[in-house]
Design an enzyme around this catalytic site. Structure first.
Site, PDB file in Angstrom:
ATOM      1  N   SER A 112       0.864  -1.173   0.000  1.00 47.78           N
ATOM      2  CA  SER A 112       0.000   0.000   0.000  1.00 47.78           C
ATOM      3  C   SER A 112       0.905   1.229   0.000  1.00 47.78           C
ATOM      4  O   SER A 112       1.929   1.237   0.683  1.00 47.78           O
ATOM      5  CB  SER A 112      -0.892  -0.008   1.242  1.00 47.78           C
ATOM      6  OG  SER A 112      -1.766   1.090   1.217  1.00 47.78           O
ATOM      7  N   TYR A 168      -0.663  -2.279  10.929  1.00 51.42           N
ATOM      8  CA  TYR A 168      -0.819  -2.381   9.470  1.00 51.42           C
ATOM      9  C   TYR A 168       0.422  -1.840   8.780  1.00 51.42           C
ATOM     10  O   TYR A 168       0.974  -2.449   7.853  1.00 51.42           O
ATOM     11  CB  TYR A 168      -2.064  -1.605   9.040  1.00 51.42           C
ATOM     12  CG  TYR A 168      -2.302  -1.570   7.558  1.00 51.42           C
ATOM     13  CD1 TYR A 168      -2.835  -2.669   6.901  1.00 51.42           C
ATOM     14  CD2 TYR A 168      -1.999  -0.432   6.807  1.00 51.42           C
ATOM     15  CE1 TYR A 168      -3.061  -2.643   5.530  1.00 51.42           C
ATOM     16  CE2 TYR A 168      -2.219  -0.394   5.446  1.00 51.42           C
ATOM     17  CZ  TYR A 168      -2.755  -1.503   4.816  1.00 51.42           C
ATOM     18  OH  TYR A 168      -2.968  -1.464   3.464  1.00 51.42           O
TER      19      TYR A 168
END
Ligand SMILES: NC(=O)c1ccc[n+]([C@@H]2O[C@H](COP(=O)([O-])OP(=O)(O)OC[C@H]3O[C@@H](n4cnc5c(N)ncnc54)[C@H](OP(=O)(O)O)[C@@H]3O)[C@@H](O)[C@H]2O)c1
Length: 204
Positions: free
Chosen positions: A122, A135
């Protein structure tokens, strides 16, 4: 023709935990292009070591030459509020599963004429926001894993690529197209560029 040699002659093995949705997608994709692409579905949890063993056996039996690590799990909120099991799941899904699948499949991939390992992360790894520590750790870890592996495999027949879509602009279809384009182009430079830019904005 590189595209054809890389993709057309090969089957596609889809993996996710939800068998019904996976089977429907496999049937839908398999019906496209005059049924020329063989699409199989395997319901498996990539965070399970036992499931990974079975998955790797099936992948080798299918003679795969591309591994795409795309499964993802998220955890949002202050670190003290993140449930321990949730934190483990995020790290196992986003980081440890790609590491172990790569370890297990690499010997097979090294014997293919041409092969790829494609890791999806990401953009910015989520570290620009508070409340994404676990995350972000998983995404940064996958990026570092990918970059070191790229160096380890310089000159080998296995290319290692990384795509970091920029949420929230990224749509699933854009991500899929970017993965395909990157696979077909296959340059390590582009792979690094794609770590900073959505690939569909990168020069071709
Ligand atoms: N789409 C975006 O806007 C965007 C933006 C930034 C990054 N990305 C990244 O791009 C990748 C693909 O995105 P997407 O939108 O297609 O994600 P998605 O719709 O959430 O798909 C993820 C897939 O992974 C499977 N999965 C999750 N945990 C799994 C597990 N433990 N074992 C096996 N399969 C598992 C899910 O199916 P089951 O739940 O059935 O297992 C699902 O099919 C992801 O890594 C995502 O983080 C996407």
């Amino acid at each position: 023709m590189r595209a054809a040699s890389l993709l057309a002659a090969h089957a596609c093995l889809l993996v996710a935990r939800t068998a019904a949705a996976l089977g429907a997608l496999a049937r839908e994709l398999g019906a496209e292009d005059d049924h020329r692409l063989r699409v199989d579905a395997l319901a498996a949890d990539v965070t399970s070591a036992g499931a990974r063993l079975g998955l790797v056996d099936v992948a080798i039996a299918r003679d795969v030459n591309v591994l795409i690590n795309a499964a993802t799990a998220e955890a949002n909120g202050p670190i003290a509020d993140i449930d321990a099991k949730r934190a483990d799941l995020v790290l196992q899904t986003n980081l440890l599963a790609p590491v172990h699948l790569t370890r297990a499949l690499l010997p097979h991939l090294l014997h293919r004429p041409e092969a790829r390992i494609f890791n999806i992360g990401s953009a910015l790894g989520g570290s620009e926001w508070a409340g994404t520590a676990v995350y972000s750790a998983s995404r940064s870890g996958l990026h570092g894993f990918t970059e070191s592996l790229q160096r380890e495999l310089v000159g080998a027949n296995v290319r290692v690529q990384f795509l970091a879509p920029a949420a929230p602009d990224a749509e699933p279809e854009h991500v899929a197209r970017a993965v395909l384009r990157s696979l077909l182009m296959g340059s390590a430079t582009l792979a690094r560029l794609s770590a900073m830019l959505p690939l569909w904005l990168a020069p071709t």
